[in-house]
Every structure is written in C-alpha cells, then in structure tokens.
Design an enzyme around this catalytic site. Structure first.
Site, PDB file in Angstrom:
ATOM      1  N   LYS A 203       0.839  -1.198   0.000  1.00  0.00           N
ATOM      2  CA  LYS A 203       0.000   0.000   0.000  1.00  0.00           C
ATOM      3  C   LYS A 203       0.882   1.259   0.000  1.00  0.00           C
ATOM      4  O   LYS A 203       0.677   2.175  -0.769  1.00  0.00           O
ATOM      5  CB  LYS A 203      -0.907  -0.034   1.234  1.00  0.00           C
ATOM      6  CG  LYS A 203      -1.829   1.149   1.341  1.00  0.00           C
ATOM      7  CD  LYS A 203      -2.770   0.993   2.524  1.00  0.00           C
ATOM      8  CE  LYS A 203      -3.538   2.295   2.746  1.00  0.00           C
ATOM      9  NZ  LYS A 203      -4.422   2.240   3.900  1.00  0.00           N
ATOM     10  N   GLU A 209      10.698  -4.572   4.536  1.00  0.00           N
ATOM     11  CA  GLU A 209      10.865  -5.963   4.110  1.00  0.00           C
ATOM     12  C   GLU A 209      10.500  -6.125   2.634  1.00  0.00           C
ATOM     13  O   GLU A 209      11.200  -6.783   1.860  1.00  0.00           O
ATOM     14  CB  GLU A 209       9.963  -6.894   4.929  1.00  0.00           C
ATOM     15  CG  GLU A 209      10.288  -6.970   6.410  1.00  0.00           C
ATOM     16  CD  GLU A 209       9.449  -6.017   7.238  1.00  0.00           C
ATOM     17  OE1 GLU A 209       9.210  -4.863   6.782  1.00  0.00           O
ATOM     18  OE2 GLU A 209       9.034  -6.401   8.341  1.00  0.00           O
ATOM     19  N   GLY A 263      -4.758  -2.037   5.146  1.00  0.00           N
ATOM     20  CA  GLY A 263      -3.989  -3.190   4.654  1.00  0.00           C
ATOM     21  C   GLY A 263      -4.675  -4.511   4.936  1.00  0.00           C
ATOM     22  O   GLY A 263      -4.815  -5.366   4.062  1.00  0.00           O
ATOM     23  N   ARG A 264      -5.155  -4.687   6.167  1.00  0.00           N
ATOM     24  CA  ARG A 264      -5.744  -5.985   6.545  1.00  0.00           C
ATOM     25  C   ARG A 264      -7.166  -6.143   6.035  1.00  0.00           C
ATOM     26  O   ARG A 264      -7.805  -7.166   6.276  1.00  0.00           O
ATOM     27  CB  ARG A 264      -5.665  -6.173   8.062  1.00  0.00           C
ATOM     28  CG  ARG A 264      -6.247  -5.023   8.868  1.00  0.00           C
ATOM     29  CD  ARG A 264      -5.813  -5.090  10.323  1.00  0.00           C
ATOM     30  NE  ARG A 264      -6.272  -3.942  11.114  1.00  0.00           N
ATOM     31  CZ  ARG A 264      -5.620  -2.801  11.230  1.00  0.00           C
ATOM     32  NH1 ARG A 264      -4.488  -2.620  10.579  1.00  0.00           N
ATOM     33  NH2 ARG A 264      -6.079  -1.829  11.976  1.00  0.00           N
ATOM     34  N   GLU A 351      -4.384  -6.884  14.917  1.00  0.00           N
ATOM     35  CA  GLU A 351      -3.887  -5.561  14.526  1.00  0.00           C
ATOM     36  C   GLU A 351      -5.019  -4.534  14.647  1.00  0.00           C
ATOM     37  O   GLU A 351      -4.780  -3.355  14.865  1.00  0.00           O
ATOM     38  CB  GLU A 351      -3.326  -5.588  13.089  1.00  0.00           C
ATOM     39  CG  GLU A 351      -2.423  -4.410  12.786  1.00  0.00           C
ATOM     40  CD  GLU A 351      -1.605  -4.564  11.494  1.00  0.00           C
ATOM     41  OE1 GLU A 351      -0.389  -4.773  11.563  1.00  0.00           O
ATOM     42  OE2 GLU A 351      -2.209  -4.469  10.402  1.00  0.00           O
ATOM     43  N   HIS A 382      -4.500 -33.583  17.343  1.00  0.00           N
ATOM     44  CA  HIS A 382      -3.347 -34.389  17.772  1.00  0.00           C
ATOM     45  C   HIS A 382      -2.233 -33.492  18.278  1.00  0.00           C
ATOM     46  O   HIS A 382      -1.077 -33.891  18.307  1.00  0.00           O
ATOM     47  CB  HIS A 382      -2.895 -35.266  16.600  1.00  0.00           C
ATOM     48  CG  HIS A 382      -3.996 -36.160  16.130  1.00  0.00           C
ATOM     49  ND1 HIS A 382      -4.247 -37.389  16.708  1.00  0.00           N
ATOM     50  CD2 HIS A 382      -4.975 -35.975  15.204  1.00  0.00           C
ATOM     51  CE1 HIS A 382      -5.309 -37.935  16.128  1.00  0.00           C
ATOM     52  NE2 HIS A 382      -5.775 -37.087  15.212  1.00  0.00           N
ATOM     53  N   LYS A 496       9.683  -0.946  14.013  1.00  0.00           N
ATOM     54  CA  LYS A 496      10.277  -0.587  12.719  1.00  0.00           C
ATOM     55  C   LYS A 496      11.384   0.446  12.921  1.00  0.00           C
ATOM     56  O   LYS A 496      12.464   0.335  12.336  1.00  0.00           O
ATOM     57  CB  LYS A 496       9.209   0.014  11.794  1.00  0.00           C
ATOM     58  CG  LYS A 496       8.151  -0.955  11.325  1.00  0.00           C
ATOM     59  CD  LYS A 496       7.231  -0.255  10.336  1.00  0.00           C
ATOM     60  CE  LYS A 496       5.994  -1.071  10.058  1.00  0.00           C
ATOM     61  NZ  LYS A 496       5.000  -0.365   9.252  1.00  0.00           N
TER      62      LYS A 496
END
Ligand code: F6P
Length: 534
Positions: A203, A209, A263-264, A351, A382, A496
């Site tokens: 965005k 990263e 973003g999410r 978030e 399990h 960050k």
C-alpha cells in the site's frame, strides 16, 4: 468524551448475570436452544448454542450493543466518514465489493466509478496473463507469479490462494513476505525468470521488508534476463504510484487503490491481483459478491443486534473477554485449504483490536481484542486439543466446516466432519468420572467448554468472501463496543524505528543502541556473523 461502556447500567446488567453455566443442563431444560441460537447469514450457518451463555445473557449483551450505539458507528463507516480518526481516514473496504451501479460515498465522493474501473483493469490484466496475451520479455507465457508483500499485502491473497485451490486454473502463485533471504530462495529456486511475473504489493511502497525483497527479486530477474526485462515482468499494487515508478515499474503496470482501504481489509482491492490471476476474474468477482452479501446482511439487521450474525459473534467475544476472563479464541477450520485462515485472522483481529487506548485517548479499563490462534482440524486434535479438553484455560473455539468437499471424496470428507461435530460435542458435554476405568480421574472430560460452529455448503469463492466479511464485521463490532479505533496500527511502528537504528549498528559497529542487553546481543552477533555454519 464518549461514555465508558463499563460504567453503564447495561454493562452492570450483564455483570449481574455472570455465574455458573452448565451447558448440558441448558440443553436439557430448553428443547429449542440449538435452533434458537443458530443464525443464517448468506450460506453460513452460525450455531452459537454451545457457548456459555443463556437467553438472558444474550439479551443483556444486545442491550450493551445498543448502549454502545454500534449501529451509529456502522452507519458512520458506511457513510464514508473519517472513522479512522488517528489517521484521519475513511474506512471503506465495503465499497470495494458493492455491485456496479450502487453509489458508494466515501469522504463525500461517490467512489463506485473508480472502484469498478480499477476492478476492470485488474480483470483485463488477469485475463491477459492467463490467456497468454501478456507475455514475458522473451515472448513466453507466464507460468508463475510471485507476490512480494507483507501483512495485509500478503496474508489475504496467500490465504485465499490456498483456500481456493480447487478453483485455480491459471499460473502458479508464490508468496514472498519475510525479509529472511530463505523465503526468497525457497520461492525462486525452481522458477524460470523468463516465465515469472512479479507483483510488488505494498500500500505504502515503503515497507522495509517488501522493498528489500523486491530489490532481491529484481536482481534475480536481471541476472537471468537483463535489465531491459524488468518492465515486462514487474507490476505493482500500491497507493504510492510515484514510488512504484521510481522502482522501475511501468506506469501502465501499476494497479492502484485508496487510503480508505486498510492493509488488513484489502483482499478485495487490487491486492488480490495474484488471486485473480490464479482463479480468474469471474471467481474473484464471486468472492467479492460473497463479501457484499454479508455487508448487506449487516446493513439490513443493524438495528436488530440478535439477528445480526457478525454482531452476535462479536458480543460473544465481549462476553468471554470482559466477563468470563478468556484471553484467547481458537479458530479451527476443518478444511485443509483453509489452514491459513487463522493466520489471516490474527492480523485482521489483533492488529485491529489489540489496543489499550480508546477513541478519546484514554487508557481502556477492559480487555480488548483476544489472542487469536488456531490451525486446521483434524491436525489440531493431535496437538493442542488436549489443552482445550482438559487444560485449565478457557478457550472459546470457532469451528468452521463444510457439507461437501470441493473435490475429492465425500467419504473421507464425512470422516473429517464427524471429527468436527465430535470435538464440539465433547467440549460441551464432556464425559463424567467412571470409577470402573483404570486411571479414572485422568479420563474425565469436564465439558462445559464453549464453541461456535460455522457451517457452509462448500468452500467456494463466494463462501470464502462471506467468511472474510463475517469476521471483518465481528472485529468492527467488538471495537465499537470497546470504543477503540480498529483501523489504525500504531503499535507496529516502534519496532520498525528501532530495527532501522540497529540495522545501522550491525553494519558500521558504531553504538547507536544504548540499552546494555541489546548492545551485548549485537556484539555477540557481530562477532559471529561471518563465521561459517558448522
Ligand atoms: O504491519 C504493519 C502494516 O502497516 C500492516 O498494517 C500492513 O498490512 C503491512 O504493514 C504492509 O504494509 P504495506 O502494504 O504498506 O507494505
């Protein structure tokens, strides 16, 4: 100043109902419980009957929703107001999936034309790649697509790509998110640069990263095909067209979206480009239609809290977090293809609602968003189900299941679903002490452990869209009750900034870091970083 929900009589009324709840007894005394605690939203059947609540608790929670005026909060979002106050932004992911011809007013402007023209470009591009009309620098058809992005620019498309496995008929997609070089290596090994399309999804187009990974993948491509190939192989999805251009992406290959898409919440925007290439624009459109169907359900039932399925789900979360002391919620889809859904929900929920300051800047006095975790069933049975059945923590579980497999055989699918129903039943009803059995005390299942069961006919694109929107709106309503801003994410910023300073120190060895613990770790790291791995 908004009133604090916990100081209202409605809140006190819920508190007065906290007491021991016995699920088996509730079912015994109320023959309509299973039916009356089940809602239908679109294709989703949402059974909340095996939760630790009574009709009185449910009704009292509905009054809390009214008192918190979640309906007005919803309307402000739907009117395109700047409800993300700390960033002064409207929140309008719902506009991404409104059908053509329906106005969508955001910040006083009808954005529906922009949305549909962007969707049109996305669909044309996806079709061109799928049909081979758009070719690589060497004139070949693209066989693979690499999406580079992180957080909301990765989790949505990566989750949906897996979820819609049975509907994929385009190029294979791969997802690079981690700045760990192992991620790029693992993805690029085995790919042919001459047949690989790269989508840089960000965005902001500044996320460290993603930028580092984009540079690394560009180097790989240039090494294989030369610098001139970049234009044919790189596209960008971003709101920052200028930065994408500076990176070397052709302006025609930049797919935009808007600052009112968080973003999410961006899967329905051009961030879904990799998915649209994989499943085709038609299936992508079906997913959007599924989301819209749930948006409309919420619109229609906004003044009737108990008919509004995402709001009911949200109220359960409030009940467990604030009245019963649960700190987590597990999400367990009985569908291998949905195995990444819990990870997707972690960002969506944590978030959004991992906040301790309310809209007025006051410290909240209540627990806010729960810790969300989970994984696919039956695998979880399990691993961590031991704790769910006999441990000491209260963990409400959301089970998600389907009537039919999208492919494969119904018989094994029946076995899968038998497990889902069995787990939900065993959690709720348990198994009493049977002195006749050896180790009798270890074999007791106390029961009375809550779960919600969400069922749908099959994991289709539409159903996936419905599930995503269902959880988005549940998260919204929880935030509205707690009076927090679910749409900013300042909590990710400090890390960050600090990483930036430490990154410098790792390179130049000068002391930018003052705390002795971190300094010592950095010294250890610097003295080891060039040693070979034994
Ligand atoms: O982790 C913080 C965050 O800002 C998320 O909200 C977002 O989804 C992610 O980083 C990626 O951001 P961008 O799409 O700008 O690269």
């Amino acid at each position: 100043m908004n009133e604090r929900i916990e100081s209202t009589p409605e809140w006190a009324a819920v508190r007065s109902l906290v007491g021991s709840i016995d699920l088996p007894a509730l079912f015994e005394s109320d023959s309509r419980r299973a039916e009356d605690f089940t809602l239908q939203v679109g294709d989703l059947l949402v059974d909340t009957s095996k939760n630790l609540w009574t009709r009185e608790v449910r009704a009292a929670l509905a009054e809390v929703a009214r008192r918190a005026d979640v309906a007005s909060a919803w309307r402000r979002m739907r009117d395109g107001d700047a409800v993300n106050e700390s960033e002064n932004r409207a929140v309008a992911h719902w506009a991404l999936r409104s059908p053509t011809g329906t106005p969508a007013i955001v910040a006083g402007r009808d954005v529906s034309g922009d949305v549909h023209s962007a969707l049109g470009s996305l669909a044309r591009f996806a079709d061109d790649v799928r049909s081979g009309r758009r070719t690589s620098a060497t004139g070949q058809r693209f066989s693979d697509v690499v999406n580079i992005g992180i957080g909301g620019s990765d989790l949505g498309p990566a989750m949906a790509y897996d979820a819609l496995r049975a509907f994929r008929d385009g190029p294979h997609c791969h997802f690079v998110s981690n700045v760990d070089p192992a991620n790029t290596r693992a993805v690029l090994d085995g790919l042919d640069p001459a047949r690989t399309l790269v989508i840089v999804s960000s965005k902001t187009f500044t996320t460290a990263e993603t930028m580092a990974n984009a540079v690394a993948v560009r180097e790989w491509l240039v090494e294989g095909l030369g610098a001139d190939a970049v234009g044919a192989h790189f596209v960008a999805v971003t709101t920052n067209t200028r930065a994408a251009g500076a990176f070397g992406v052709d302006p025609d290959a930049v797919f935009g979206f808007w600052d009112w898409v968080g973003g999410r919440y961006s899967l329905a925007s051009a961030i879904g480009l990799s998915l649209a290439i994989a499943v085709g624009p038609v299936a992508f459109g079906e997913m959007l239609a599924g989301m819209h169907l749930v948006d409309e359900h919420v619109n229609r039932s906004i003044d009737e809290p108990l008919a509004n399925a995402p709001l009911v789900h949200a109220l359960l979360s409030v009940w467990y977090s604030n009245f019963l002391g649960a700190e987590t919620r597990a999400v367990v889809p009985y569908a291998h293809d949905l195995r990444r859904f819990p990870a997707y929900l972690q960002q969506l929920d944590m978030e959004s609602n991992g906040k301790s300051v309310d809209r007025d800047g006051r410290l909240v006095a209540l627990s806010t968003g729960p810790i969300v975790w989970g994984g696919a069933g039956t695998d979880g049975q399990h691993a961590y189900f031991q704790l769910l059945h006999q441990g000491t923590h209260l963990v409400p579980v959301d089970f998600i299941g389907f009537a039919r497999p999208v492919d494969g055989d119904q018989e094994r699918h029946d076995a899968l679903m038998a497990n889902l129903f069995a787990q939900s039943q065993a959690l709720a009803f348990g198994r009493p002490l049977d002195e006749a059995l050896p180790n009798a005390r270890h074999r007791v299942f106390p029961g009375n452990r809550p779960s919600t069961v969400i069922m749908a006919p099959a994991l289709t694109p539409s159903v996936l869209g419905q599930l995503v929107a269902f959880y988005e709106h549940s998260v919204f309503f929880q935030g509205a009750v707690w009076g927090i801003n679910s749409f900013d994410q300042w909590g990710v910023e400090l890390g960050k900034d600090v990483a930036h300073g430490i990154g410098q120190e790792l390179v130049d060895g000068r002391h930018h870091v003052s705390d002795p613990a971190t300094r010592r770790l950095i010294e250890w790291y610097r003295s080891h970083r060039h040693r070979s791995v034994e």
